[in-house]
Each structure stands twice: as C-alpha cells, then as structure tokens.
Write a protein that holds these residues in place. Sequence first.
Motif, PDB file in Angstrom:
ATOM      1  N   ASP A  64       0.842  -1.198   0.000  1.00 40.54           N
ATOM      2  CA  ASP A  64       0.000   0.000   0.000  1.00 40.54           C
ATOM      3  C   ASP A  64       0.873   1.241   0.000  1.00 40.54           C
ATOM      4  O   ASP A  64       1.994   1.225   0.494  1.00 40.54           O
ATOM      5  N   HIS A  65       0.315   2.310  -0.530  1.00 39.20           N
ATOM      6  CA  HIS A  65       1.031   3.587  -0.508  1.00 39.20           C
ATOM      7  C   HIS A  65       0.915   4.159   0.894  1.00 39.20           C
ATOM      8  O   HIS A  65      -0.150   4.217   1.462  1.00 39.20           O
ATOM      9  N   GLY A  66       2.025   4.544   1.453  1.00 36.64           N
ATOM     10  CA  GLY A  66       2.048   5.103   2.806  1.00 36.64           C
ATOM     11  C   GLY A  66       2.629   6.490   2.777  1.00 36.64           C
ATOM     12  O   GLY A  66       2.491   7.229   1.796  1.00 36.64           O
ATOM     13  N   THR A  67       3.313   6.840   3.835  1.00 35.31           N
ATOM     14  CA  THR A  67       3.903   8.173   3.924  1.00 35.31           C
ATOM     15  C   THR A  67       5.255   8.249   3.236  1.00 35.31           C
ATOM     16  O   THR A  67       5.758   9.330   2.997  1.00 35.31           O
ATOM     17  N   VAL A  68       5.846   7.099   2.914  1.00 32.58           N
ATOM     18  CA  VAL A  68       7.140   7.072   2.227  1.00 32.58           C
ATOM     19  C   VAL A  68       6.892   7.093   0.723  1.00 32.58           C
ATOM     20  O   VAL A  68       5.990   6.424   0.219  1.00 32.58           O
ATOM     21  N   THR A  69       7.707   7.826   0.001  1.00 32.85           N
ATOM     22  CA  THR A  69       7.548   7.910  -1.455  1.00 32.85           C
ATOM     23  C   THR A  69       7.837   6.563  -2.091  1.00 32.85           C
ATOM     24  O   THR A  69       8.465   5.685  -1.489  1.00 32.85           O
ATOM     25  N   ARG A  73      10.493   3.700  -0.770  1.00 29.98           N
ATOM     26  CA  ARG A  73      10.179   2.291  -0.538  1.00 29.98           C
ATOM     27  C   ARG A  73      11.065   1.401  -1.395  1.00 29.98           C
ATOM     28  O   ARG A  73      11.578   0.381  -0.934  1.00 29.98           O
TER      29      ARG A  73
END
Length: 126
Positions: A64-69, A73
């Motif tokens: 999933d897309h989180g706070t890290v670009t 990642r």
Amino acid sequence: MARGGKKPRWRLIVAATLVTTACASAPTGPSVLVLPGRGKSDDQFRAEDARCRQRAASELQTTDHGTVTAQGRYDMVYMQCMYAEGNQIPVPGRGWRSPVSGAPATPPSNVPPPPAGAPPPPPVED
C-alpha cells in the motif's frame, strides 16, 4: 476559444494536472549507493543487483502507498536485499558496513542493544 478571446480555465487546470502527474512515476532504479562485498566478482554483483532491483519493483506493486515515497520504498527494499546478499551499504558518518566486514567493535553509547532472539525469516517468494 471562449467568448472575448479568453481560453477556458478548465484547459489550464487539465494541463497543470497532466504535468503534475507526469512527474509522479514509478522508480526506474535505486537512488542509493551500494558497493560489492569483499571477494565478489563484477558478474556476481551484477546478478545480485538485478535480483534486488526486481524484488524492489515487485514490492512496490504489492504494498500500500504510505507516507514514504515510491522511490523511498524502492530504495529500502533494494538496500535490504543487497545487504542480505553481503554487499556494502553506506552508513553516514560511520564509513561502510557489510555482513562480511562486521559491525564496529564498539557501538556509540547512545545506540540501544538489538532485541534478543533471531530476526524473522525473509518472506517466501511465490
């Protein structure tokens, strides 16, 4: 053209959106430096690099897309993979570390000890 010689604002908005989303693309490779571990040939390092790039790219597709670009990642997965293969990863201000050369003899006093027990095994690839 709209009345009075003015272009509709929606065209400007669409153009700005296209330009902005064009910049947000998937990483094409790592943005970090990794050097071969001791005793590794160029061919061995290149093979490990290719495997780790593939692992990092596939990880981006399954997480999933989180706070890290996406690039962040990708770089994290790539560095973990290359380190596990025995290659050298830069540590800012502390030189180089690799599983082959080992950690420094005395860690800084502000670094807590590692947790007890063995680390979890790597994920099983399908």
